[in-house]
Each structure stands twice: as C-alpha cells, then as structure tokens.
Scaffold this motif. Structure first.
Motif: not given
Length: 312
Positions: A202-226
């Motif tokens: 939740l430290g990487n989620v901003l909330v106004d009238e919607h949700l915004h997922l930020i800080d994409w530095d750690d993108v990885i190709y992995a099983p969903r459980e990541q």
C-alpha cells in the motif's frame, strides 16, 4: 542534486519549463529522489533513480498506453523516450496524482476489491514478446542481498553507537530466523509466469477517486504469487489487516488456485530482502532509528516471523 540543474534537465530532456519544485520524501528507496514539479499549467512527479531496471518503466508505459486504469502515464522525452539519464540514473516523469498513500489512509472494502481487479489486469496483460522476454525473472534486490548481509554481519561484530548496538542485539535475539533466511530458502516455484509489479504494497498505491499503482522499478516476470504474497499476511499495515479486507481483494482479483508453496517462497525471499535492507539502512542511513524499528518488526511479527514459523 541542485534545483537549478534539475530544472535544466527537465527543460532540455522533456521540454518542461518548471516554475515550482518541491522535494517529496517517502519510501525506502535510498537510491531515488522524487519531486513535485509544477509548470504554468500542470504538475508532475519527477523521479531520479538508480534502482530497478529499465523494463519496469517499459511495462508501465505499455500498460498505461493500453488504457489500463490505475497505471500512471509515462511522460515522454522530446525525443520520444521514456527516460533520460544523468549521472548513471534515470530521470522519469509521470503526471502528479493529488491523492494520499493507501498506507496512510487505508482502503475501504470496495477499494480493496478495486485493487484486486487492478492487480488481475496487470497479471493478465500480454506485452509484446520482445518486452516480455527482456523482463527479469529474479528480483534485482535479491541478487545483491547476500553480499549486503555479509557487510551487515561484519559491521555488527563491533557495533558503533546506540543504533548499531541495538541492531546487534536484535540480530542476536533473532539469530535462528536470520540464519533460516540466509540458508534455508524453499525451492523456487515453477508455475506459469506473468507480468508482476513486484512490490504492490500500500505504500505504492495512491488514492483519489480511484487507485493508482506507482513505482514500477521492481517489475518481474514470475508466478502470480510474487504479487499475491503481499495480500496474504505478514505485511502489517501496508497489506490487508483483516480477513474481510483480504477476501475483498481476492474477490476483486477473481478465480485463481493459490500455490501455497509459491507464496512461501516469495514470502521467504521478501523477508530476506527486508531484514537485510532495513538493517543495512539502520547502519548507513538515512532515518537510522526508523529503519531499525522496521527491521525488528519484520523479524518479530512480520514477514520473516511468518516465513520461518511456516517451516516449523
């Protein structure tokens, strides 16, 4: 970095004539600096960072350009790129989102479901093969953590100062947990891989009238459980704190048979990264005392405690 130099870069690289710059202090990424930059007409989030990989920004741009709600647009350079480079660090820009961190304000049950929908859409995305094949399959933080662990252990043999002495005592108290994290990693999962944000607390989620997922530095190709690991316990107030919140997220996420072994693996990996990373920051700064508190929490009742208890 000086404000004058940053203004020069923003004008030369992105064509933005900035009239106001405000530093933004948040997060554990000591390799990054963030500002709110205002022009005569718009506001932007400016990040100068040496962390992560280029592919994270490419994925974020792909998702945003595909119209996926909740992923901020990447502002292009004057030459059409996603970032510029100065002093071996990437300078990136997104629109400024005038919202609050979900880690501070929390999410309602409805918003937890909305967040589940957002993460599912990220996982179900299909980037071009060239981008998918370029994605890392192992955390860049995990790769360098063993060497940092050795540095911390050596430093704590002769602690200097109150914080280091307390940290040394914490490492002695939880020696069995730290040893487990260092030497007893579960087998890596072999299930199907998808695009994962890699750090969707939740430290990487901003909330106004919607949700915004930020800080994409750690993108990885992995099983969903990541990513799902963050929603299933051990993250404190940066994850669901009640069964109702967890169930709301999973309802939004939709059908998926969770691989408990994969959850255990990614929980173990993240716990290792957090214990070592926060311990290292407690020694080197900034915010030494706060970093010490976080490291102790991870060991006492957070991810590390949960990861190791599951093995006993």
């Amino acid at each position: 970095m000086g404000e004058t130099l940053l203004r020069k870069w923003l004008l030369a690289d992105f064509g933005l004539e900035v009239v106001e710059l405000t530093p933004v202090a948040y997060g554990a990424d000591v390799a990054a600096q963030v500002w709110r930059a205002g022009t005569a007409t718009n506001a932007y989030a400016v990040k100068w960072s040496g962390a992560g990989t280029n592919t994270g920004h490419q994925v974020a741009a792909f998702l945003a350009d595909s119209g996926l709600p909740g992923v901020p647009e990447m502002i292009r350079t004057t030459e059409g790129g996603l970032w510029s480079v100065h002093a071996k660090k990437r300078l990136t820009i997104t629109p400024w989102i005038d919202g609050v961190r979900a880690a501070q304000g929390g999410l309602t049950e409805e918003q937890w479901s909305e967040y589940g929908v957002l993460i599912r859409r990220v996982h179900d995305s299909e980037p071009p093969h060239r981008l998918r094949d370029a994605l890392p399959v192992r955390s860049h933080i995990d790769v360098r953590t063993p060497a940092i662990a050795e540095q911390v252990r050596t430093r704590l043999e002769t602690p200097d100062g109150e914080v280091e002495e307390e940290l040394a005592a914490v490492w002695t108290q939880y020696e069995h947990v730290i040893t487990d994290l260092l030497t007893n990693r579960p087998p890596a999962p072999t299930g199907p891989r998808v695009v994962c944000h890699g750090d969707p607390h939740l430290g990487n989620v901003l909330v106004d009238e919607h949700l915004h997922l930020i800080d994409w530095d750690d993108v990885i190709y992995a099983p969903r459980e990541q990513d799902l690991m963050f929603m299933l316990g051990g993250m404190g107030d940066v994850g669901p704190t009640t069964p109702t919140q967890r169930d709301a997220f999973l309802t939004g996420y939709g059908p998926h048979a969770i691989d408990d072994d994969a959850i255990h693996y990614y929980r173990h990996v993240r716990a290792f990264e957090d214990v070592i990373g926060w311990s290292h920051q407690a020694i080197t700064g900034p915010d030494n005392k706060d970093a010490l508190t976080v490291a102790k929490g991870v060991l006492d009742h957070g991810l590390a405690a949960l990861a190791v208890s599951a093995e006993r």
